[in-house]
Design a protein around this motif. Structure first.
Motif, PDB file in Angstrom:
ATOM      1  N   VAL A 458       0.867  -1.170   0.000  1.00 42.88           N
ATOM      2  CA  VAL A 458       0.000   0.000   0.000  1.00 42.88           C
ATOM      3  C   VAL A 458       0.907   1.224   0.000  1.00 42.88           C
ATOM      4  O   VAL A 458       1.650   1.461   0.967  1.00 42.88           O
ATOM      5  N   ASN A 459       0.854   1.982  -1.110  1.00 49.10           N
ATOM      6  CA  ASN A 459       1.693   3.175  -1.255  1.00 49.10           C
ATOM      7  C   ASN A 459       3.165   2.841  -1.036  1.00 49.10           C
ATOM      8  O   ASN A 459       3.874   3.518  -0.291  1.00 49.10           O
ATOM      9  N   SER A 460       3.591   1.743  -1.671  1.00 51.06           N
ATOM     10  CA  SER A 460       4.981   1.284  -1.608  1.00 51.06           C
ATOM     11  C   SER A 460       5.424   0.954  -0.187  1.00 51.06           C
ATOM     12  O   SER A 460       6.606   1.048   0.144  1.00 51.06           O
ATOM     13  N   THR A 461       4.463   0.556   0.657  1.00 52.65           N
ATOM     14  CA  THR A 461       4.758   0.273   2.067  1.00 52.65           C
ATOM     15  C   THR A 461       4.279  -1.129   2.405  1.00 52.65           C
ATOM     16  O   THR A 461       3.168  -1.534   2.038  1.00 52.65           O
ATOM     17  N   TYR A 462       5.136  -1.862   3.108  1.00 50.90           N
ATOM     18  CA  TYR A 462       4.804  -3.219   3.566  1.00 50.90           C
ATOM     19  C   TYR A 462       4.780  -3.227   5.094  1.00 50.90           C
ATOM     20  O   TYR A 462       5.661  -2.655   5.739  1.00 50.90           O
ATOM     21  N   ARG A 463       3.741  -3.856   5.646  1.00 50.25           N
ATOM     22  CA  ARG A 463       3.565  -3.882   7.096  1.00 50.25           C
ATOM     23  C   ARG A 463       3.628  -5.321   7.589  1.00 50.25           C
ATOM     24  O   ARG A 463       2.969  -6.208   7.027  1.00 50.25           O
ATOM     25  N   ALA A 464       4.393  -5.528   8.657  1.00 48.29           N
ATOM     26  CA  ALA A 464       4.495  -6.847   9.291  1.00 48.29           C
ATOM     27  C   ALA A 464       4.497  -6.659  10.807  1.00 48.29           C
ATOM     28  O   ALA A 464       4.794  -5.569  11.310  1.00 48.29           O
ATOM     29  N   THR A 465       4.154  -7.716  11.523  1.00 51.52           N
ATOM     30  CA  THR A 465       4.115  -7.660  12.983  1.00 51.52           C
ATOM     31  C   THR A 465       5.000  -8.749  13.576  1.00 51.52           C
ATOM     32  O   THR A 465       5.198  -9.820  12.980  1.00 51.52           O
ATOM     33  N   LEU A 466       5.513  -8.460  14.776  1.00 50.66           N
ATOM     34  CA  LEU A 466       6.330  -9.405  15.532  1.00 50.66           C
ATOM     35  C   LEU A 466       5.713  -9.562  16.905  1.00 50.66           C
ATOM     36  O   LEU A 466       5.110  -8.627  17.449  1.00 50.66           O
ATOM     37  N   TYR A 467       5.897 -10.739  17.478  1.00 52.29           N
ATOM     38  CA  TYR A 467       5.399 -11.014  18.818  1.00 52.29           C
ATOM     39  C   TYR A 467       6.585 -11.381  19.718  1.00 52.29           C
ATOM     40  O   TYR A 467       7.491 -12.118  19.310  1.00 52.29           O
ATOM     41  N   ALA A 468       6.529 -10.850  20.932  1.00 53.20           N
ATOM     42  CA  ALA A 468       7.463 -11.279  21.977  1.00 53.20           C
ATOM     43  C   ALA A 468       6.654 -12.051  23.011  1.00 53.20           C
ATOM     44  O   ALA A 468       5.753 -11.498  23.646  1.00 53.20           O
ATOM     45  N   VAL A 469       6.932 -13.336  23.177  1.00 52.56           N
ATOM     46  CA  VAL A 469       6.160 -14.229  24.035  1.00 52.56           C
ATOM     47  C   VAL A 469       7.020 -14.618  25.231  1.00 52.56           C
ATOM     48  O   VAL A 469       8.126 -15.148  25.061  1.00 52.56           O
ATOM     49  N   ASP A 470       6.506 -14.326  26.453  1.00 56.37           N
ATOM     50  CA  ASP A 470       7.286 -14.687  27.634  1.00 56.37           C
ATOM     51  C   ASP A 470       6.971 -16.114  28.057  1.00 56.37           C
ATOM     52  O   ASP A 470       6.120 -16.789  27.462  1.00 56.37           O
ATOM     53  N   ASP A 471       7.659 -16.587  29.106  1.00 57.46           N
ATOM     54  CA  ASP A 471       7.466 -17.963  29.575  1.00 57.46           C
ATOM     55  C   ASP A 471       6.639 -18.001  30.854  1.00 57.46           C
ATOM     56  O   ASP A 471       6.765 -18.926  31.651  1.00 57.46           O
ATOM     57  N   GLY A 472       5.794 -16.989  31.066  1.00 61.31           N
ATOM     58  CA  GLY A 472       4.929 -16.973  32.241  1.00 61.31           C
ATOM     59  C   GLY A 472       3.773 -17.946  32.102  1.00 61.31           C
ATOM     60  O   GLY A 472       3.590 -18.616  31.082  1.00 61.31           O
ATOM     61  N   VAL A 473       2.973 -18.036  33.169  1.00 62.57           N
ATOM     62  CA  VAL A 473       1.797 -18.913  33.180  1.00 62.57           C
ATOM     63  C   VAL A 473       0.578 -18.051  33.505  1.00 62.57           C
ATOM     64  O   VAL A 473       0.454 -17.573  34.628  1.00 62.57           O
ATOM     65  N   PRO A 474      -0.269 -17.819  32.516  1.00 58.59           N
ATOM     66  CA  PRO A 474      -0.124 -18.235  31.116  1.00 58.59           C
ATOM     67  C   PRO A 474       0.859 -17.331  30.405  1.00 58.59           C
ATOM     68  O   PRO A 474       1.095 -16.207  30.832  1.00 58.59           O
ATOM     69  N   PRO A 475       1.420 -17.787  29.289  1.00 57.72           N
ATOM     70  CA  PRO A 475       2.374 -16.934  28.550  1.00 57.72           C
ATOM     71  C   PRO A 475       1.660 -15.729  27.948  1.00 57.72           C
ATOM     72  O   PRO A 475       0.531 -15.830  27.466  1.00 57.72           O
ATOM     73  N   LEU A 476       2.314 -14.584  28.020  1.00 53.15           N
ATOM     74  CA  LEU A 476       1.739 -13.356  27.492  1.00 53.15           C
ATOM     75  C   LEU A 476       2.557 -12.877  26.310  1.00 53.15           C
ATOM     76  O   LEU A 476       3.745 -13.210  26.156  1.00 53.15           O
ATOM     77  N   THR A 477       1.910 -12.074  25.487  1.00 52.18           N
ATOM     78  CA  THR A 477       2.501 -11.667  24.222  1.00 52.18           C
ATOM     79  C   THR A 477       2.474 -10.150  24.095  1.00 52.18           C
ATOM     80  O   THR A 477       1.465  -9.503  24.390  1.00 52.18           O
ATOM     81  N   GLY A 478       3.611  -9.605  23.632  1.00 57.06           N
ATOM     82  CA  GLY A 478       3.683  -8.209  23.241  1.00 57.06           C
ATOM     83  C   GLY A 478       3.816  -8.119  21.733  1.00 57.06           C
ATOM     84  O   GLY A 478       4.338  -9.019  21.082  1.00 57.06           O
ATOM     85  N   THR A 479       3.334  -7.037  21.151  1.00 53.09           N
ATOM     86  CA  THR A 479       3.291  -6.906  19.700  1.00 53.09           C
ATOM     87  C   THR A 479       4.112  -5.708  19.256  1.00 53.09           C
ATOM     88  O   THR A 479       3.992  -4.611  19.820  1.00 53.09           O
ATOM     89  N   GLY A 480       4.945  -5.938  18.243  1.00 50.11           N
ATOM     90  CA  GLY A 480       5.695  -4.874  17.596  1.00 50.11           C
ATOM     91  C   GLY A 480       5.352  -4.825  16.123  1.00 50.11           C
ATOM     92  O   GLY A 480       5.000  -5.842  15.519  1.00 50.11           O
ATOM     93  N   THR A 481       5.448  -3.655  15.533  1.00 54.40           N
ATOM     94  CA  THR A 481       5.065  -3.467  14.137  1.00 54.40           C
ATOM     95  C   THR A 481       6.265  -2.968  13.352  1.00 54.40           C
ATOM     96  O   THR A 481       6.961  -2.023  13.779  1.00 54.40           O
ATOM     97  N   LEU A 482       6.490  -3.597  12.190  1.00 55.30           N
ATOM     98  CA  LEU A 482       7.565  -3.200  11.296  1.00 55.30           C
ATOM     99  C   LEU A 482       6.937  -2.647  10.019  1.00 55.30           C
ATOM    100  O   LEU A 482       6.139  -3.327   9.355  1.00 55.30           O
ATOM    101  N   ILE A 483       7.293  -1.414   9.668  1.00 57.70           N
ATOM    102  CA  ILE A 483       6.804  -0.775   8.442  1.00 57.70           C
ATOM    103  C   ILE A 483       7.998  -0.583   7.525  1.00 57.70           C
ATOM    104  O   ILE A 483       8.966   0.114   7.871  1.00 57.70           O
TER     105      ILE A 483
END
Length: 828
Positions: A458-483
């Motif tokens: 879109v307008n010469s731009t590509y979007r992707a996401t990354l997740y950081a998953v910890d080892d907690g109980v239950p495991p939780l996830t953080g989200t990062g975005t790469l443009i």
């Protein structure tokens, strides 16, 4: 007495006028108005009674006549005058209210000369109707009903009544007054009174209305006239409904609930606050309205339970234990209806009562009026998800970079103070599968060639996401975005938008537009340079040669038909590709819409091609079916031994005999056959059964033991009539016995002898049947149709009609026939 006085006065008045007339010596008709009579309405009589008399002094006799209202006009037949004496009598009651506003009857009096019946005197007569008190004042409604707010202020009108009296309002009979006769129930907090304005009365009260003391008042109002002789009156009931208003404040009575929340938790009920209110349940004065104090970040909201009136405290925004471990709040409660307060302090006669009151609508400030309760909400610590720092990264790369090129590295942090975790990185949304992520370092690299012209950008731009998953109980996830912003390269050449155009044949040159497109961005795209290749001089050219869209010019020398031109289109950097342009030229002046007709022809040719293909396939299928039917195993002719006879073509499907075969038909051995193991016995008895008749023949043992013989006898007896057997039996027997070995010298004789004996016995049986004429033809079943008749079981043809033991007695020629007809047995 009054009537006599009026009569005398009238006489003197008329005599004076007459004297004046005589003095003037002028004789004329007289026309005066007499207004000296009156009638009291509703006079009970008795009727008729004398109202008065009109007298005239005449020297000649006259007749008196009276016309007008009360005589021949409404109200009719009330008055009547004596023609000779002039006395007026009353014959009925007069209603004052039925007369017009003048309240007078208007009549005309005439005196006619008896000699000539001419009017001598004409007078106007007016009779006044006197009103009496015969109508009471009447209310506009027998019952009035009104609703009044409990907060209604004293000495403020809330109801108006209206009454009317049909009697003369200028007299005491037509005037009246309002009074309140009674009030139910009687309470000490309020006093009702009424004020009159002409014919209407307005109701007020003093004091304070209180819904808890009385929900409804019934007030009896009387309207009474001022008649001198008699006073008439009527009453009306006023119903005053008191509407409960907010004169009682809600008060907190308790609270329930955990009083704590987990961090990042939302939509959870934290507390329930209970209140009590003395106002009417369900009313706006009873419904509670809660307000949160001390929540600047608006973590919470509070709503009212419509059934229990409780306050429901809910968390709506996640809280962070690391930032805030508890939250102190204050909850204020009030009602939906504005609060008011009213209390009587002194009752003052004929004036407003002194009150102690308050109204929220009119008050400017009311501190500490409402109840407030403090609450404290604790925050519980739980495992927090990793957080990307920063959460969004933007990078710029050139398209077509090599696979595995490093793009960037993400950084994530665990903000949880009490739960220290490790985490890994995984790839989230990656539509084109263009990147890879290292699970430990969060290093991002390319997994494919990055194409700026890809439709997923879109307008010469590509979007992707990354997740950081910890080892907690239950495991939780953080989200990062790469443009990824992808810069362009000149990796595309200009291409024709349309590769086929149509042009008309003309003596002059004609033009058509051709357009090129390039997926690249400037300066790697338009304007383009168009160049025609090949033998085009004097035939084709482009005008202009630069641009996105140019004109293809056809010179007059180009003939009609299809032409293929080779064209080279270069972008600004000189990149190009050789392309073919198909041009159709036709004479548009001779054949209108020739381009369309050519398209139709192409479509018709396609349809014709389809029909031809279908026809060819049909012929191929028919050919294959014909070939399949004709390609059967070839049957070789078997050369027969001329010395032993010849084979006769037989159709075993021909109909059988014309006789019914109800019993077993076949060849059976007699009791003596049971001793066939005796080597001294040279002959064998054979019993032929045909339609219940038996024929016993002596057959050589060698002949009997062959199954071919048995089958010949069986088929001959069941499928041939006597006439058929007479003609062909000899040949059939010969065909059957020809299969035996020629080494046995007695076989020809025995064959002929056996045929003769069988024919002789069958002839005897057939002749006997024809004489008796008993059995009629009977159909058991059609050919090919299954039948379960038990009668046919005994005459079923055995499947194994060829025994391998017979092969030892067959010659070589018959072995050839056996190889063809039963190869399965020959293999054994």
């Amino acid at each position: 007495m009054r009537t006599l006085h009026d009569t005398v006065f009238l006489t003197l008045f008329i005599w004076t006028l007459c004297s004046l007339a005589d003095t003037r010596k002028i004789r004329q008709k007289r026309a005066w108005i007499i207004d000296s009579f009156s009638i009291e309405e509703e006079n009970p009589g008795p009727f008729p009674y004398k109202l008065g008399m009109i007298e005239l002094e005449k020297t000649y006799l006259v007749n008196f006549e009276l016309k007008g209202e009360g005589v021949d006009q409404e109200p009719k037949n009330i008055l009547l005058i004596n023609k000779e004496t002039g006395v007026i009598n009353v014959y009925g009651k007069v209603d004052y209210e039925a007369i017009d506003v003048t309240k007078k009857l208007k009549l005309v009096f005439e005196a006619r000369n008896r000699s000539n019946n001419l009017v001598d005197t004409r007078l106007g007569v007016q009779i006044t109707i006197l009103d009496i008190n015969d109508h009471p004042p009447v209310f506009q409604s027998e019952k009035y009903e009104v609703s009044v707010d409990e907060s209604h202020a004293q000495d403020k009108e809330f109801l108006t009544v209206l009454a009317a009296d049909k009697d003369d309002i200028n007299t005491k009979n037509g005037t009246f007054s309002y009074t309140i006769k009674s009030v139910m129930p009687k309470t000490d907090n309020v006093e009702f009174y009424i004020r009159q304005h002409e014919q209407s009365g307005t109701v007020y009260f003093k004091g304070c209305l209180d819904y808890q003391k009385a929900q409804k008042y019934e007030i009896l109002v009387e309207a009474k006239d001022h008649g001198e002789k008699i006073q008439l009156s009527s009453t009306s009931t006023l119903i005053v409904n008191i509407l409960d208003k907010n004169n009682h404040l809600p008060e907190f009575s308790g609270k329930t609930g955990p009083g704590k929340v987990k961090e990042r938790e939302t939509g959870i009920e934290v507390l329930r606050l209970q209140v009590t209110d003395k106002d009417k349940p369900g009313s706006n004065a009873w419904k509670a309205k809660y307000t949160i104090i001390g929540d600047p970040k608006q973590f919470f909201k509070i709503e009212t339970d419509p059934v229990t009136n409780e306050g429901i405290l809910t968390i709506v925004k996640p809280m962070d234990y690391e930032e805030q471990r508890y939250q102190n709040l204050s909850i204020r409660v009030q009602n939906e209806a504005p609060y008011f307060y009213c209390k009587v302090t002194k009752r003052v006669p004929n004036a407003k009562w002194e009150l102690d009151n308050f109204n929220e609508n009119s008050a400017t400030s009311f501190p500490n009026l409402y109840n407030i309760i403090p609450v404290s909400i604790n925050v519980e610590d739980i495992n927090d998800p990793p957080v990307f720092i920063p959460p969004v990264k933007e990078i710029v790369v050139m398209e077509n970079i090599e696979v595995g090129t490093f793009l960037t590295t993400f950084t994530a942090k665990d903000l949880d103070g009490s739960h220290i975790n490790t985490f890994k990185f995984v790839k989230g949304e990656d539509i084109g599968e263009w990147i890879t992520v290292d699970a430990k370092t969060a290093r991002v690299s390319t997994a494919k060639i990055l194409d700026r012209e890809s439709p997923i950008l879109v307008n010469s731009t590509y979007r992707a996401t990354l997740y950081a998953v910890d080892d907690g109980v239950p495991p939780l996830t953080g989200t990062g975005t790469l443009i990824i912003h992808i810069n362009d390269q000149n990796d595309n050449v200009p291409m024709l938008q349309e590769k086929h155009i149509n042009m008309c044949l003309s003596k002059e040159h004609t033009m058509a537009n051709i357009t090129a497109v390039d997926l690249d961005l400037p300066p790697y795209s338009s304007p383009f340079y168009f160049e025609l290749l090949g033998d085009v001089k004097g035939k084709w050219r482009t005008d202009p040669t630069h641009g996105t869209t140019v004109n293809l010019v056809k010179e007059s020398s180009v003939y009609s038909g299809h032409h293929r031109l080779q064209i080279r289109i270069l972008d600004q950097q000189g990149f190009y590709a050789m392309q073919n342009l198909s041009v159709t030229v036709c004479d548009c002046s001779t054949v209108p819409n020739c381009h369309l007709r050519m398209v139709l022809k192409v479509q018709m040719h396609a349809g014709a091609t389809l029909i031809v293909v279908i026809a060819v396939l049909t012929l191929i299928v028919m050919f294959l079916m014909t070939l399949l039917i004709s390609c059967k195993a070839e049957k070789n002719m078997i050369l027969m031994d001329e010395g032993l006879g010849h084979l006769i073509t037989k159709n075993t499907e021909n109909p059988g005999t014309d006789c019914m075969v109800p019993a077993n038909v076949g060849v059976h051995q007699t009791d003596s056959s049971k001793e066939r193991n005796n080597t001294n016995m040279s002959n064998q008895n054979v019993q032929v059964v045909y339609k219940g008749q038996q024929a016993v023949l002596q057959v050589p043992k060698q002949v009997y033991t062959g199954q071919t013989f048995q089958r010949s006898i069986y088929r001959s007896s069941t499928r041939r009539s006597y006439r058929e057997l007479k003609n062909v039996q000899g040949s059939s027997m010969r065909s059957s016995f020809r299969s035996f070995s020629s080494n046995n010298g007695n076989i020809p004789y025995m064959r002929e002898k056996l045929s003769f004996l069988i024919n002789q016995q069958l002839l005897a049986v057939q002749t006997h049947d024809e004489e008796l004429n008993v059995y009629e033809p009977h159909c058991y079943a059609d050919e090919g149709t299954f039948t379960a008749s038990a009668e046919l079981d005994a005459i079923s043809i055995p499947e194994n009609d060829f025994h391998p033991n017979m092969l030892r007695n067959l010659d070589n020629k018959f072995n050839n026939l056996a190889n063809i007809s039963r190869p399965d047995l020959m293999e054994k």
